[in-house]
Design an enzyme around this catalytic site. Sequence first.
Site, short mmCIF file in Angstrom:
data_model
loop_
_atom_site.label_atom_id
_atom_site.label_comp_id
_atom_site.label_asym_id
_atom_site.label_seq_id
_atom_site.Cartn_x
_atom_site.Cartn_y
_atom_site.Cartn_z
N HIS A 1 0.80 -1.23 0.00
CA HIS A 1 0.00 0.00 0.00
C HIS A 1 0.83 1.29 0.00
CE1 HIS A 1 -3.42 -2.50 0.21
NE2 HIS A 1 -3.56 -2.60 1.51
N HIS B 1 -9.56 2.07 0.53
CA HIS B 1 -9.50 0.92 1.45
C HIS B 1 -10.62 0.97 2.50
CE1 HIS B 1 -7.63 -2.37 3.58
NE2 HIS B 1 -6.58 -2.35 2.78
N GLU C 1 -11.60 -3.85 -2.76
CA GLU C 1 -10.69 -2.82 -3.30
C GLU C 1 -10.54 -3.02 -4.80
OE1 GLU C 1 -7.06 -2.93 -0.61
OE2 GLU C 1 -8.37 -4.45 0.20
C1 BGC Z 1 -4.40 -6.50 1.89
C2 BGC Z 1 -4.22 -7.24 3.18
C3 BGC Z 1 -3.75 -6.27 4.22
C4 BGC Z 1 -4.78 -5.18 4.34
C5 BGC Z 1 -4.28 -4.11 5.26
C6 BGC Z 1 -5.46 -5.48 2.09
O1 BGC Z 1 -5.64 -4.76 0.93
O2 BGC Z 1 -4.71 -7.33 0.82
O3 BGC Z 1 -3.29 -8.30 3.05
O4 BGC Z 1 -3.53 -6.86 5.44
O5 BGC Z 1 -5.04 -4.60 3.10
O6 BGC Z 1 -5.20 -3.69 6.07
#
Ligand code: BGC
Length: 383
Positions: free
Chosen positions: A144, A217, A348
């Site tokens: 991210h 998210h 997402e």
């Molecule tokens: C990911 C997860 C991650 C989460 C974080 C998701 O988009 O795929 O693996 O733990 O985001 O909060």
Amino acid sequence: MKKLNSTFPIALSLIWALTSCNGNNEDKKQDTGSPDTIKAGISRTDWGEFDGKKVYLFRLTNTKGSEVKISNYGGTVTSFVTGDRAGGKSDIIIGFDSLNNYLRKPPYFGALIGRYGNRIGNARFKLDGKEYKLAANDGKNTLHGGLKGFDKVVWDATVMNDSLPSLTLNYVSKDGEEGYPGNLKGTVQYTLTEDNELKIEYNAETDKATPVNLTNHSYFNLTGDVNNTILNHTLMIDADNYTPVDGTLIPSGEIKTVKGTPFDFITAKAIGKDFDSVKGGYDHNWVLNSKGGSLQKVAVLSDSLSGRSLEVYTTEPGLQFYTGNFLDGKFNNHDGKPINLHTALCLETQHFPDSPNKPGFPSTILKPGEKYHSETVYKVVVN
Ligand code: BGC
């Protein structure tokens, strides 16, 4: 789309007052004073400051009684209140009512994700013969956007003079930020429509070739109560294939059929139905049948308790369905209730994880002169 004329007093009030304060942001006073109405359907509350920039909480409302709250800290959607079958209202998004809680680094609740949503393997990629090293913030991988991704910066906010309540956020990510090449100008526009849709439009431009994969998210629980598991929600994902992953959640590069696997959501089913056969829970990328490019309905999440459904439309080719497998009760939701394992889920919209290292996946490289454009709509329907 027209910007409010700069002589308009309310537009003037949107010019950020830069402060000279620095130091421990956790200690900053949280100004949760009374909201200023900016125009019909939008108000703004001072929410404190971060990195020497003013942080606000914007409230967008429609005439159907729905409301969305968004902060320019991380472009975070903090709340989405909608009606239910019984005539009640509740918040279907996990979030907090103060900036300080977001500064405690929750797992990306409601935030904008960039420069690259999801993981890049071994925190590195090669582009035009050069290797770029990124921060390894998830074991040996990057997740991210790195240590300080787009979820942890203050965006510049402008209220557009559109007929619908709409907020535009701008952020310039500098060449080399978190290891990524090129100055990237990102713009995200959030709009709340009269059909109870939260519409998100992403645009970006760069001056050097760079990977870009922007998403939001938000964690949903359509019952509006995190005491209820999301394993009882039903889900349809219009995808015949998904991308299998290794133990660190990096795709192998294969595109596999969902047929005969727990990943088959072609026909709506309870999320809990095959859940036990997926080690660790769902945290995978589905290869959407729509293939991306045009805005199409790709998923429908439903909850029989409230009668709410959430329809997801996107121009993206992938969808990361994540069942809150790392939620551990450390954070409390708006109403003070702990956000425990599998009490919220993410849908997402994105390009596939680790695409910069996977030549077989749709490209995420944006080149100078090109325009990145992506749209996603989360629409709440009550049955
Ligand atoms: C990911 C997860 C991650 C989460 C974080 C998701 O988009 O795929 O693996 O733990 O985001 O909060």
